[in-house]
Scaffold this motif. Structure first.
Motif, PDB file in Angstrom:
ATOM      1  N   LEU A 257      23.561  -3.578   1.512  1.00 32.66           N
ATOM      2  CA  LEU A 257      22.647  -2.829   2.377  1.00 32.66           C
ATOM      3  C   LEU A 257      21.187  -3.212   2.164  1.00 32.66           C
ATOM      4  N   GLY A 258      20.975  -4.476   1.783  1.00 32.06           N
ATOM      5  CA  GLY A 258      19.624  -4.968   1.603  1.00 32.06           C
ATOM      6  C   GLY A 258      18.938  -4.423   0.367  1.00 32.06           C
ATOM      7  N   ILE A 259      19.712  -3.845  -0.566  1.00 34.81           N
ATOM      8  CA  ILE A 259      19.112  -3.232  -1.753  1.00 34.81           C
ATOM      9  C   ILE A 259      19.600  -3.913  -3.029  1.00 34.81           C
ATOM     10  N   GLY A 260      20.915  -3.825  -3.329  1.00 35.93           N
ATOM     11  CA  GLY A 260      21.451  -4.401  -4.562  1.00 35.93           C
ATOM     12  C   GLY A 260      20.911  -3.682  -5.784  1.00 35.93           C
ATOM     13  N   ALA A 261      21.539  -2.539  -6.149  1.00 34.39           N
ATOM     14  CA  ALA A 261      20.943  -1.687  -7.184  1.00 34.39           C
ATOM     15  C   ALA A 261      21.829  -1.438  -8.395  1.00 34.39           C
ATOM     16  N   PHE A 262      22.978  -2.120  -8.489  1.00 34.54           N
ATOM     17  CA  PHE A 262      23.713  -2.092  -9.755  1.00 34.54           C
ATOM     18  C   PHE A 262      23.106  -3.161 -10.658  1.00 34.54           C
ATOM     19  N   ILE A 263      21.880  -2.911 -11.050  1.00 34.40           N
ATOM     20  CA  ILE A 263      21.104  -3.908 -11.765  1.00 34.40           C
ATOM     21  C   ILE A 263      19.932  -3.193 -12.451  1.00 34.40           C
ATOM     22  N   GLU A 264      19.394  -3.805 -13.484  1.00 36.66           N
ATOM     23  CA  GLU A 264      18.308  -3.165 -14.230  1.00 36.66           C
ATOM     24  C   GLU A 264      16.997  -3.164 -13.447  1.00 36.66           C
ATOM     25  N   LYS A 265      16.755  -4.205 -12.665  1.00 38.38           N
ATOM     26  CA  LYS A 265      15.588  -4.295 -11.787  1.00 38.38           C
ATOM     27  C   LYS A 265      16.047  -4.880 -10.466  1.00 38.38           C
ATOM     28  N   THR A 266      15.483  -4.403  -9.365  1.00 35.42           N
ATOM     29  CA  THR A 266      15.796  -4.992  -8.079  1.00 35.42           C
ATOM     30  C   THR A 266      14.510  -5.204  -7.297  1.00 35.42           C
ATOM     31  N   ILE A 267      14.586  -6.079  -6.286  1.00 36.99           N
ATOM     32  CA  ILE A 267      13.439  -6.342  -5.423  1.00 36.99           C
ATOM     33  C   ILE A 267      13.764  -5.849  -4.019  1.00 36.99           C
ATOM     34  N   VAL A 268      12.856  -5.051  -3.456  1.00 42.03           N
ATOM     35  CA  VAL A 268      13.038  -4.494  -2.127  1.00 42.03           C
ATOM     36  C   VAL A 268      11.702  -4.516  -1.396  1.00 42.03           C
ATOM     37  N   HIS A 269      11.751  -4.257  -0.094  1.00 38.58           N
ATOM     38  CA  HIS A 269      10.521  -4.100   0.672  1.00 38.58           C
ATOM     39  C   HIS A 269       9.893  -2.756   0.314  1.00 38.58           C
TER      40      HIS A 269
ATOM     41  N   THR B  12       0.810  -1.216   0.000  1.00 36.13           N
ATOM     42  CA  THR B  12       0.000   0.000   0.000  1.00 36.13           C
ATOM     43  C   THR B  12       0.847   1.271   0.000  1.00 36.13           C
ATOM     44  N   HIS B  13       2.121   1.124   0.304  1.00 35.13           N
ATOM     45  CA  HIS B  13       2.993   2.297   0.477  1.00 35.13           C
ATOM     46  C   HIS B  13       3.331   2.965  -0.853  1.00 35.13           C
ATOM     47  N   VAL B  14       3.474   2.165  -1.905  1.00 34.40           N
ATOM     48  CA  VAL B  14       3.778   2.681  -3.236  1.00 34.40           C
ATOM     49  C   VAL B  14       2.911   1.955  -4.252  1.00 34.40           C
ATOM     50  N   ALA B  15       2.896   2.494  -5.474  1.00 34.84           N
ATOM     51  CA  ALA B  15       2.117   1.890  -6.560  1.00 34.84           C
ATOM     52  C   ALA B  15       2.966   1.857  -7.818  1.00 34.84           C
ATOM     53  N   VAL B  16       2.559   1.028  -8.756  1.00 35.10           N
ATOM     54  CA  VAL B  16       3.265   0.944 -10.028  1.00 35.10           C
ATOM     55  C   VAL B  16       3.322   2.332 -10.663  1.00 35.10           C
ATOM     56  N   GLY B  17       4.509   2.712 -11.109  1.00 38.72           N
ATOM     57  CA  GLY B  17       4.715   4.010 -11.728  1.00 38.72           C
ATOM     58  C   GLY B  17       5.293   5.058 -10.809  1.00 38.72           C
ATOM     59  N   ASP B  18       5.290   4.816  -9.490  1.00 37.22           N
ATOM     60  CA  ASP B  18       5.841   5.801  -8.559  1.00 37.22           C
ATOM     61  C   ASP B  18       7.347   5.954  -8.764  1.00 37.22           C
ATOM     62  N   TYR B  19       7.814   7.195  -8.655  1.00 38.17           N
ATOM     63  CA  TYR B  19       9.240   7.524  -8.752  1.00 38.17           C
ATOM     64  C   TYR B  19       9.802   7.537  -7.338  1.00 38.17           C
ATOM     65  N   VAL B  20      10.824   6.724  -7.071  1.00 40.96           N
ATOM     66  CA  VAL B  20      11.267   6.511  -5.691  1.00 40.96           C
ATOM     67  C   VAL B  20      12.787   6.555  -5.578  1.00 40.96           C
ATOM     68  N   VAL B  21      13.230   6.931  -4.394  1.00 39.06           N
ATOM     69  CA  VAL B  21      14.624   6.764  -3.980  1.00 39.06           C
ATOM     70  C   VAL B  21      14.656   5.582  -3.031  1.00 39.06           C
ATOM     71  N   LEU B  22      15.622   4.688  -3.229  1.00 41.29           N
ATOM     72  CA  LEU B  22      15.730   3.509  -2.370  1.00 41.29           C
ATOM     73  C   LEU B  22      16.462   3.868  -1.081  1.00 41.29           C
ATOM     74  N   ASN B  23      16.049   3.235   0.006  1.00 44.54           N
ATOM     75  CA  ASN B  23      16.696   3.491   1.291  1.00 44.54           C
ATOM     76  C   ASN B  23      16.902   2.186   2.048  1.00 44.54           C
ATOM     77  N   TRP B  24      17.862   2.197   2.952  1.00 48.37           N
ATOM     78  CA  TRP B  24      18.118   0.982   3.735  1.00 48.37           C
ATOM     79  C   TRP B  24      17.700   1.144   5.190  1.00 48.37           C
ATOM     80  N   ARG B  25      16.793   2.104   5.445  1.00 49.42           N
ATOM     81  CA  ARG B  25      16.207   2.210   6.778  1.00 49.42           C
ATOM     82  C   ARG B  25      14.696   2.174   6.653  1.00 49.42           C
ATOM     83  N   ALA B  26      14.185   1.001   6.343  1.00 51.48           N
ATOM     84  CA  ALA B  26      12.742   0.788   6.279  1.00 51.48           C
ATOM     85  C   ALA B  26      12.288   0.383   7.671  1.00 51.48           C
TER      86      ALA B  26
END
Length: 364
Positions: free
Chosen positions: A129-141, A77-91
């Protein structure tokens, strides 16, 4: 169905970065898939590669990133498809002892994705840091995604995911710099310059930059340094005296160590005024040891603080800092020295060692 995309991994300690096929699973409950648009090359990724964080190889490197949500898992519920986001490691979890006492910035049980990314042979990867973002797609919480204004280019916005936030937060959140105070920052790399920018935002009247490279000191002026000291060849006493000369003979109200070496920390400790604050934001080597006279620790008063991630709350701080950038009040774009492709990450690590860049940013 799972995605197979290119990602940058560190297979073994000290080995050069490899660009390989990585399998990104479908999102589980609470997970999201983010199409990475840009990711900064941070010293922490170099530390992962060199075994300075832990030995859970192979690592999927990269964490300082921005992109678009392209898929969401059950219950998101926090985000939706199409949202522009910055990734963080303090969820933040909201349930650990730090969260329950209202210290969310110290959350001890931050969220990560429920599923692992793997190599094509099934080998699980440890995301930096629980992210792994040197990649075309990543999976995060889902809570690792912070929505920001999409007017900010991804190579700029993504820097808030780690180094820039660490420095700005070290000044504003941890150091609690007040209007009219004096601040000294030791080390004028990306984090140090961000601390200078943060001190300027907070209203510091004198901001002293210290480094061993003249070009870096000149660059620090662009972020708000009012004075510079080249400490190359200076003794600890000479460094302290130089700061005191610029602060009425007393020392700075706040000294931020953005290097994280015992010698720079000692400089910070003695270059502050009585009852002043020392903030350590540079990450020390695991084997480094510090020796200080115990009576001086007591007698000089004040506070000695460590700044974790700039003591930030991403949901509060990231959107605010992006807004300040878009208003022309925070020069985030000046941190981007170059944009590169993924196959140039190894070369970018070399530039970190040389101190010739503030940030190299991989664009996807």
């Amino acid at each position: 169905m799972p995605y197979t995309v290119k990602g940058a991994i560190a297979r073994t300690e000290g080995a050069e970065v490899e660009i390989v096929d990585v399998v990104v699973p479908d999102p589980g409950p609470g997970d999201v898939i983010v199409d990475v648009e840009a990711c900064g090359v941070c010293h922490t990724d170099l530390s992962y590669r060199d075994g300075g964080i832990n030995d859970e190889f192979p690592f999927l490197l990269g964490h300082e990133a921005a992109g678009r949500v392209s898929a969401v898992g059950e219950g998101v519920t926090h985000v939706a498809v199409g949202d522009y986001v910055v990734l963080n490691w303090r969820a933040v979890c909201g349930e650990c002892r730090a969260c329950k006492r209202g210290e969310l910035k110290y959350c001890f049980a931050t969220h990560n994705a429920s599923k692992k990314m793997t190599l094509t042979d099934g080998t699980e990867l440890t995301p930096a840091l629980g992210i792994g973002a040197f990649i075309e797609k990543t999976i995060v919480h889902e809570r690792q995604c912070t929505k920001v204004d999409p007017q900010a280019a991804p190579e700029v916005a993504g820097l808030l995911g780690c180094g820039v936030m660490a420095g700005i937060g070290a000044a504003i959140n941890t150091g609690e710099v007040k209007r009219g105070e004096s601040v000294a920052v030791i080390g004028c790399g990306g984090v140090g310059n961000a601390a200078i920018a943060g001190a300027k935002l907070a209203g510091a009247s004198r901001i002293i930059a210290l480094d061993v490279v003249d070009a870096k000191l000149e660059g620090a002026k662009e972020f708000g340094a009012t004075d510079t000291i080249n400490t190359k060849g200076l003794s600890e006493e000479e460094v302290v005296s130089a700061v005191q000369e610029l602060t009425g003979g007393f020392g700075a109200d706040v000294v931020i160590d953005a290097v994280g070496r015992p010698e720079t920390y000692r400089q910070a400790f003695y270059a502050r005024d009585l009852a002043g604050r020392v903030v350590l934001v540079g990450v020390p080597h695991p084997k480094a040891e510090l020796t200080l006279p115990f009576l001086d620790v007591f007698g000089r008063g004040g506070s000695l603080k460590s700044s974790w991630y700039g003591d930030c709350l991403p949901e509060r701080d990231f959107p605010m800092l992006v807004d300040l950038y878009l208003q022309g009040r925070l020069p985030l774009d000046r941190f981007v020295t170059e944009t590169i492709s993924a196959d140039q990450i190894e070369a970018a690590f070399g530039k970190i060692h040389d101190g010739t860049v503030l940030r190299s940013v991989v664009k996807y």
